[in-house]
Design an enzyme around this catalytic site. Structure first.
Site, PDB file in Angstrom:
ATOM      1  CB  SER A  13      -7.385  43.087  43.861  1.00  0.00           C
ATOM      2  OG  SER A  13      -7.338  41.967  43.018  1.00  0.00           O
ATOM      3  CG  ASN A  14      -4.262  38.523  43.438  1.00  0.00           C
ATOM      4  OD1 ASN A  14      -4.651  37.580  44.119  1.00  0.00           O
ATOM      5  ND2 ASN A  14      -4.765  38.807  42.238  1.00  0.00           N
ATOM      6  NE  ARG A  65      11.119  38.473  26.834  1.00  0.00           N
ATOM      7  CZ  ARG A  65       9.864  38.921  26.979  1.00  0.00           C
ATOM      8  NH1 ARG A  65       9.393  39.173  28.182  1.00  0.00           N
ATOM      9  NH2 ARG A  65       9.097  39.115  25.938  1.00  0.00           N
ATOM     10  NE  ARG A  91       7.691  43.087  29.864  1.00  0.00           N
ATOM     11  CZ  ARG A  91       7.765  43.238  28.541  1.00  0.00           C
ATOM     12  NH1 ARG A  91       6.692  43.555  27.846  1.00  0.00           N
ATOM     13  NH2 ARG A  91       8.902  43.083  27.917  1.00  0.00           N
ATOM     14  CG  LEU A  93       9.838  37.267  34.951  1.00  0.00           C
ATOM     15  CD1 LEU A  93       9.640  36.720  36.354  1.00  0.00           C
ATOM     16  CD2 LEU A  93      10.509  38.637  35.001  1.00  0.00           C
ATOM     17  CG  HIS A 109      -2.933  31.419  34.964  1.00  0.00           C
ATOM     18  ND1 HIS A 109      -2.651  32.379  34.016  1.00  0.00           N
ATOM     19  CD2 HIS A 109      -3.785  30.555  34.373  1.00  0.00           C
ATOM     20  CE1 HIS A 109      -3.297  32.099  32.904  1.00  0.00           C
ATOM     21  NE2 HIS A 109      -4.000  31.003  33.087  1.00  0.00           N
ATOM     22  CG  ASP A 145       0.324  31.030  32.539  1.00  0.00           C
ATOM     23  OD1 ASP A 145       0.686  31.780  33.457  1.00  0.00           O
ATOM     24  OD2 ASP A 145      -0.351  31.417  31.565  1.00  0.00           O
TER      25      ASP A 145
HETATM   26  C1  GRF Z   1      -5.473  38.153  38.447  1.00  0.00           C
HETATM   27  O1  GRF Z   1      -6.655  37.623  37.900  1.00  0.00           O
HETATM   28  C2  GRF Z   1      -4.340  37.188  38.268  1.00  0.00           C
HETATM   29  O2  GRF Z   1      -4.722  35.862  38.335  1.00  0.00           O
HETATM   30  C3  GRF Z   1      -3.855  37.511  36.888  1.00  0.00           C
HETATM   31  O3  GRF Z   1      -3.988  38.896  36.782  1.00  0.00           O
HETATM   32  C4  GRF Z   1      -5.014  39.359  37.657  1.00  0.00           C
HETATM   33  C5  GRF Z   1      -4.415  40.423  38.537  1.00  0.00           C
HETATM   34  O4  GRF Z   1      -5.378  41.082  39.322  1.00  0.00           O
HETATM   35  N1  GRF Z   1      -2.517  37.006  36.697  1.00  0.00           N
HETATM   36  P1  GRF Z   1      -4.919  42.159  40.383  1.00  0.00           P
HETATM   37  O5  GRF Z   1      -4.047  43.181  39.660  1.00  0.00           O
HETATM   38  O6  GRF Z   1      -4.155  41.459  41.470  1.00  0.00           O
HETATM   39  O7  GRF Z   1      -6.182  42.776  40.889  1.00  0.00           O
END
Ligand code: GRF
Length: 193
Positions: A13-14, A65, A91, A93, A109, A145
């Protein structure tokens, strides 16, 4: 116009939010390529629907890796990528890759870092009973993170909220946060060390 690769493992979704933002002529980014380590990720369909090329790099096929990261690096070079966005990319990196792409990798995050690092960050915050949580878009450093914060947005956790309700609120702020953070980096407005 910066050439951007988006790395995903799932729903995407992002990724979709970045694709939609980049459709505007004012947005300084072209989503040039999508990389998924998961052949089943729904984000692959989103990319294809938008006419964006996709590489599926299944980490299970790599002995180390470093070998996996080398392949990511090759793909990014082939597509003349300037900036890499991790968007639900599950994953870690290597330091080699992160150093090579210093200040050119963004991650999102779902917590107000440095709180609630790692997986299930929304659940962690929900179970801790905090009244506010949020999301962070940051530049990637070798430790998970961690890295300079580009954008943070907060949401309230109301007394009656279910975990599902908090997740929905989270996704809404994530999408606008990622769009803003990527614009900062693409235009050079954010100068990191
Ligand atoms: C999001 O909550 C992001 O913060 C986390 O994984 C999720 C990914 O969601 N790292 P999407 O695949 O972008 O819908």
């Amino acid at each position: 116009m910066k050439q951007v690769a988006v790395c995903i493992s799932g729903n995407g979704s992002n990724l979709q939010a970045l694709i939609d933002a980049a459709a505007s002529p004012d947005y300084p980014v072209n989503i040039a390529h999508v990389i998924s380590n998961n052949p089943e990720a729904y984000g692959i369909t989103r990319a294809k629907n938008a006419g964006i090329s996709v590489s599926i790099v299944d980490h299970k096929a790599f002995s180390s890796r470093q070998a996996f990261d080398q392949e990511l690096d090759n793909i990014c070079q082939e597509h003349a990528i300037d900036i890499i966005c991790l968007a639900g990319f599950m994953r870690l990196l290597s330091s080699w890759f992160v150093s090579k792409w210093h200040n050119k990798i963004l991650n999102i995050h779902p917590s107000l870092l440095p709180a609630f690092k790692g997986i299930n960050a929304i659940e962690q915050a929900f179970q801790a009973g905090v009244k506010q949580t949020g999301c962070t878009v940051h530049l990637v450093r070798p430790a998970m993170d961690e890295g300079p914060v580009l954008v943070q947005k907060t949401i309230d956790i109301e007394p009656g909220d279910t975990l599902e309700a908090v997740k929905e609120k989270m996704h809404a702020i994530e999408h606008t946060s990622y769009i803003q953070a990527l614009e900062q980096v693409a235009t050079g407005k954010y100068q990191a060390r």
